[in-house]
Design an enzyme around this catalytic site. Structure first.
Site, PDB file in Angstrom:
ATOM      1  N   HIS A   9       5.477   1.675   2.747  1.00 13.14           N
ATOM      2  CA  HIS A   9       6.166   0.947   3.814  1.00 13.14           C
ATOM      3  C   HIS A   9       7.470   0.344   3.287  1.00 13.14           C
ATOM      4  O   HIS A   9       8.510   0.388   3.945  1.00 13.14           O
ATOM      5  CB  HIS A   9       5.249  -0.130   4.382  1.00 13.14           C
ATOM      6  CG  HIS A   9       5.737  -0.751   5.641  1.00 13.14           C
ATOM      7  ND1 HIS A   9       5.191  -1.900   6.141  1.00 13.14           N
ATOM      8  CD2 HIS A   9       6.731  -0.411   6.497  1.00 13.14           C
ATOM      9  CE1 HIS A   9       5.821  -2.232   7.248  1.00 13.14           C
ATOM     10  NE2 HIS A   9       6.768  -1.343   7.487  1.00 13.14           N
ATOM     11  N   GLU A  12       9.965   3.102   2.972  1.00  9.42           N
ATOM     12  CA  GLU A  12      10.440   3.449   4.310  1.00  9.42           C
ATOM     13  C   GLU A  12      11.618   2.556   4.707  1.00  9.42           C
ATOM     14  O   GLU A  12      12.650   3.037   5.167  1.00  9.42           O
ATOM     15  CB  GLU A  12       9.315   3.306   5.329  1.00  9.42           C
ATOM     16  CG  GLU A  12       9.758   3.423   6.779  1.00  9.42           C
ATOM     17  CD  GLU A  12       8.888   2.638   7.730  1.00  9.42           C
ATOM     18  OE1 GLU A  12       9.453   2.003   8.642  1.00  9.42           O
ATOM     19  OE2 GLU A  12       7.642   2.650   7.567  1.00  9.42           O
ATOM     20  N   HIS A  13      11.461   1.259   4.526  1.00  7.36           N
ATOM     21  CA  HIS A  13      12.529   0.319   4.864  1.00  7.36           C
ATOM     22  C   HIS A  13      13.762   0.530   3.991  1.00  7.36           C
ATOM     23  O   HIS A  13      14.892   0.560   4.484  1.00  7.36           O
ATOM     24  CB  HIS A  13      12.039  -1.119   4.693  1.00  7.36           C
ATOM     25  CG  HIS A  13      11.226  -1.622   5.824  1.00  7.36           C
ATOM     26  ND1 HIS A  13      11.573  -2.743   6.527  1.00  7.36           N
ATOM     27  CD2 HIS A  13      10.074  -1.173   6.382  1.00  7.36           C
ATOM     28  CE1 HIS A  13      10.679  -2.968   7.465  1.00  7.36           C
ATOM     29  NE2 HIS A  13       9.749  -2.028   7.392  1.00  7.36           N
ATOM     30  N   GLU A  90       6.012  -8.502   9.094  1.00  2.35           N
ATOM     31  CA  GLU A  90       5.340  -7.500   9.928  1.00  2.35           C
ATOM     32  C   GLU A  90       3.828  -7.558   9.727  1.00  2.35           C
ATOM     33  O   GLU A  90       3.060  -7.504  10.686  1.00  2.35           O
ATOM     34  CB  GLU A  90       5.832  -6.097   9.598  1.00  2.35           C
ATOM     35  CG  GLU A  90       7.180  -5.748  10.143  1.00  2.35           C
ATOM     36  CD  GLU A  90       7.551  -4.307   9.813  1.00  2.35           C
ATOM     37  OE1 GLU A  90       6.671  -3.405   9.892  1.00  2.35           O
ATOM     38  OE2 GLU A  90       8.723  -4.080   9.473  1.00  2.35           O
TER      39      GLU A  90
END
Length: 120
Positions: A9, A12-13, A90
């Site tokens: 994750h 991904e960012h 998140e």
């Protein structure tokens, strides 16, 4: 890896935040938007998915920027701290969701003990 839960994750960012050929953090999004397109990404339990659409004439420039995500990402120090905080935010939001909690329960109770699917 278990010791680095959330790494996919995080990557991904970070891939959206500058590359060797396109070092400005907003370059990809700006290029896509200025050419009538949209983009997004998400990390699921088994894969990370990136997608975009753009006018046909802008496709070569979009593909050049997109491919550089994977060939030469920058992973700058300033973006790293900010994105770690964003991912934590998140996660904090998600753990309050009944759907997210149900998924976590299913992960913990199905599959082979010790399998990565049972983790984060």
């Amino acid at each position: 890896p278990e010791a680095w839960q959330g790494l996919a994750h995080f990557c991904e960012h970070m891939l959206f935040l500058g590359t060797a050929s396109y070092p400005d953090e907003g370059d990809f999004e700006s290029y896509i938007a200025s050419n009538g397109g949209s983009n997004n990404a998400y990390t699921d339990s088994e894969e990370t998915v990136y997608f975009f659409d753009v006018g046909a004439g802008a496709l070569p420039g979009a593909l050049a920027r997109f491919s550089d995500f994977f060939a030469a990402p920058l992973f700058t120090e300033s973006a790293t701290a900010r994105e770690v905080a964003a991912i934590e935010s998140e996660h904090s939001k998600n753990i309050q969701s009944d759907g997210w909690r149900t998924e976590q329960l299913l992960r913990a109770t199905r599959g082979v003990s010790g399998h990565p699917y049972n983790g984060f």
